[in-house]
Write an enzyme that holds these catalytic residues in place. Structure first.
Site, short mmCIF file in Angstrom:
data_model
loop_
_atom_site.label_atom_id
_atom_site.label_comp_id
_atom_site.label_asym_id
_atom_site.label_seq_id
_atom_site.Cartn_x
_atom_site.Cartn_y
_atom_site.Cartn_z
N LEU A 273 4.45 4.55 74.04
CA LEU A 273 3.89 4.09 75.30
C LEU A 273 2.44 3.71 75.03
O LEU A 273 1.76 4.36 74.23
CB LEU A 273 3.95 5.20 76.35
CG LEU A 273 5.31 5.55 76.94
CD1 LEU A 273 5.22 6.83 77.77
CD2 LEU A 273 5.84 4.40 77.81
N ASP A 274 1.96 2.70 75.72
CA ASP A 274 0.58 2.27 75.53
C ASP A 274 -0.39 3.39 75.93
O ASP A 274 -0.04 4.28 76.72
CB ASP A 274 0.29 1.02 76.36
CG ASP A 274 1.13 -0.16 75.91
OD1 ASP A 274 1.35 -0.31 74.71
OD2 ASP A 274 1.57 -0.92 76.80
N PHE A 275 -1.59 3.31 75.43
CA PHE A 275 -2.65 4.26 75.72
C PHE A 275 -2.82 4.47 77.22
O PHE A 275 -2.99 5.59 77.70
CB PHE A 275 -3.96 3.75 75.10
CG PHE A 275 -5.17 4.59 75.38
CD1 PHE A 275 -5.39 5.77 74.71
CD2 PHE A 275 -6.12 4.17 76.32
CE1 PHE A 275 -6.52 6.55 74.96
CE2 PHE A 275 -7.25 4.94 76.57
CZ PHE A 275 -7.45 6.12 75.88
#
Length: 227
Positions: free
Chosen positions: A65-67
């Site tokens: 998952l993105d930051f």
């Protein structure tokens, strides 16, 4: 720090597209906002990583998952799971809640369902539903950017593929940029039924690992939403 490391998720009896190994570890984690999906901190960075959550040794994230995204992340030390979940052509459902700028109209939802052009190719058909209210989920530590003149809305999206930043790119393509994004389920494994909170994790039993590969439950109850 709270975690649920040794609690095993409830078991059900689905078909088994993937057979977990007895000596391997499978973990469901509620990744908070502002955490990198890696254990090593980038040089000259103070960003949080997975190293702070007390995971067993040798596990790594299966997918990412993105930051600035939140929600369900699977970790394991079983390389077979990585291949089974992430190899192109091994599609499986991923369910997201996306808070978007503006309230999408029916045509914009139809466009999302049909797929949009990403990198010169149309994404696979998706399921897209406008939620009738705001879900009862934990607050984000950093509030979304808000503009008084522009309302926001929540969409539930079910995808069967995982292109880079796909949800954000899809909603932007139909004119509703994503402001906040949570992955709430993979297959029939859901944050809501596992009762995880941001930063918590638990070990999955073999039947729940198999549930990662099942079609998502379209009757999935979103807390705070009454249809």
């Amino acid at each position: 720090m709270r975690f649920k490391g040794n609690r095993t998720a409830p078991l059900n009896k689905p078909a088994r597209p993937f057979a977990p190994a007895r000596d391997m570890t499978y973990i469901a984690f509620y990744k908070p906002y502002g955490v990198l999906c890696q254990f090593t901190q980038p040089e000259d960075s103070d960003k949080r990583t997975l190293a702070e959550f007390g995971f067993p040794p040798n596990v790594y994230s299966v997918g990412r998952l993105d930051f600035d995204s939140e929600g369900l992340l699977i970790l394991s030390d079983d390389a077979r799971l990585n291949k089974a979940l992430l190899t192109p052509g091994h599609g499986h459902d991923r369910v997201y809640l996306s808070q978007v700028e503006s309230v999408p109209n029916e045509q914009q939802l139809v466009d999302l369902r049909a797929g949009v052009i990403l990198d010169g190719e149309r994404s696979l058909p998706a399921q897209a539903t406008l939620l009738p209210g705001e879900p009862a989920i934990p607050e984000r530590p950093v509030p979304i950017r808000a503009r008084k003149a522009i309302p926001t809305a929540w969409i539930k999206l079910t995808l069967n593929e995982g292109k880079n930043r796909q949800v954000r790119r899809m909603t932007a393509a139909v004119g509703c940029p994503t402001l906040r994004l949570l992955r709430v389920a993979i297959g029939r494994v859901s944050l809501f039924t596992l009762t995880l909170q941001p930063g918590e994790w638990l070990k999955l039993g073999p039947e729940d690992v198999a549930r990662l590969f099942e079609p998502s439950d379209q009757r999935l109850t979103v807390p705070g939403i009454h249809n």
